[in-house]
Design a protein around this motif. Sequence first.
Motif, mmCIF file in Angstrom:
data_model
loop_
_atom_site.group_PDB
_atom_site.id
_atom_site.type_symbol
_atom_site.label_atom_id
_atom_site.label_comp_id
_atom_site.label_asym_id
_atom_site.label_seq_id
_atom_site.Cartn_x
_atom_site.Cartn_y
_atom_site.Cartn_z
ATOM 1 N N LYS A 153 0.843 -1.187 0.000
ATOM 2 C CA LYS A 153 0.000 0.000 0.000
ATOM 3 C C LYS A 153 0.885 1.247 0.000
ATOM 4 O O LYS A 153 1.803 1.364 0.816
ATOM 5 C CB LYS A 153 -0.918 0.010 1.220
ATOM 6 C CG LYS A 153 -1.980 -1.086 1.208
ATOM 7 C CD LYS A 153 -2.971 -0.863 0.060
ATOM 8 C CE LYS A 153 -4.088 -1.899 0.095
ATOM 9 N NZ LYS A 153 -5.056 -1.698 -1.025
ATOM 10 N N SER A 190 -0.347 6.558 9.465
ATOM 11 C CA SER A 190 -0.758 5.266 8.916
ATOM 12 C C SER A 190 0.451 4.366 8.673
ATOM 13 O O SER A 190 0.376 3.143 8.863
ATOM 14 C CB SER A 190 -1.532 5.487 7.614
ATOM 15 O OG SER A 190 -2.094 4.287 7.149
ATOM 16 N N ALA A 193 1.525 2.945 11.963
ATOM 17 C CA ALA A 193 0.549 1.940 12.401
ATOM 18 C C ALA A 193 0.545 0.704 11.502
ATOM 19 O O ALA A 193 -0.246 -0.216 11.724
ATOM 20 C CB ALA A 193 -0.851 2.567 12.431
ATOM 21 N N GLU A 194 1.425 0.696 10.487
ATOM 22 C CA GLU A 194 1.578 -0.427 9.554
ATOM 23 C C GLU A 194 0.314 -0.706 8.738
ATOM 24 O O GLU A 194 0.038 -1.843 8.342
ATOM 25 C CB GLU A 194 2.046 -1.693 10.286
ATOM 26 C CG GLU A 194 3.410 -1.531 10.944
ATOM 27 C CD GLU A 194 3.982 -2.850 11.445
ATOM 28 O OE1 GLU A 194 3.344 -3.903 11.231
ATOM 29 O OE2 GLU A 194 5.076 -2.816 12.022
ATOM 30 N N LYS A 195 -0.443 0.346 8.474
ATOM 31 C CA LYS A 195 -1.599 0.209 7.599
ATOM 32 C C LYS A 195 -1.193 0.385 6.135
ATOM 33 O O LYS A 195 -1.922 -0.018 5.228
ATOM 34 C CB LYS A 195 -2.663 1.236 7.978
ATOM 35 C CG LYS A 195 -3.255 1.010 9.362
ATOM 36 C CD LYS A 195 -4.285 2.071 9.694
ATOM 37 C CE LYS A 195 -4.874 1.839 11.076
ATOM 38 N NZ LYS A 195 -5.882 2.885 11.432
#
Length: 283
Positions: A153, A190, A193-195
């Motif tokens: 991502k 993000s 937060a490893e999103k």
Amino acid sequence: MFNSITTRRIISTAFLLAMTCAVHAEALDEVKQKGILRVAVYDDLEPFSEKGKGIDVEIGKALAAKLGFKADVFEFDAGEDMGDDFRNMIWKGHYLNPRMADVMLHVPVDKVLMEKNDKVHIFAPYFNEQIAVIRNTVKIPVFVGLEAFTRVKIGVEGETISDHFMIGALGGRFRDSVVHFKNIKLACESLVAEKIEVIMGSRSQIEACFDGKIPPKFALTPFTDGGISVKDWNLGLAVKADSPQLGKLLEDAMKSLRDDGTIQKIFEKHGVSYQQPMYAKKS
């Protein structure tokens, strides 16, 4: 002997020159008379300007102090393009917000932009902004090009160079992997937060997210892929085109602030590594 037509032309030319000089002096005279330099900076543009604080805010105050004036630094909302910003802030004003500035900061010192906006003078570069990527080194151990972004991502700020590039890169291969954020700060949250696994955006904004201290888990590198149209650009000032005297004073003041290290200290104070303008090296 001069004939009547020649004489009239000489008189007309002299009159126009006198009027031009008066217009040129007007902006600087007004600043001197009030003792205040009005500086326009963008609203909601961390780390450069937000709620009266930031790099550009401090640079505006430093310029005014260097010239012996008080600083009136105010923020404004960006228009549809920079032409709107120049018109509203520098050379005409807006009927909903008549407040105008003597000088505007955070202006790309770009030849095409100059040619399209002849009512302003763009000059005095003070920083070289770069497109960079920060990645999670556990998920992406090595970054050697766009192929490293496969199956991860990618965070970008919406409607930016990075956004448009990633959406169209390699025939749209990454379109479904791009995650849009309102600003880079939210993208950084993000990432932590490893999103998401990687962010592409302006180096200064990414560095500011971490106060200049990139955690060991992440790596920040310039983006040098040949497919992107703009990898870096200089930021400078803009004044009204018919204010050359004020422009010259500001240019000299900016050079002095660059050369004595003031500009660099302001950037580092806000957690941003100072990147000197490409064609404004110290003399």
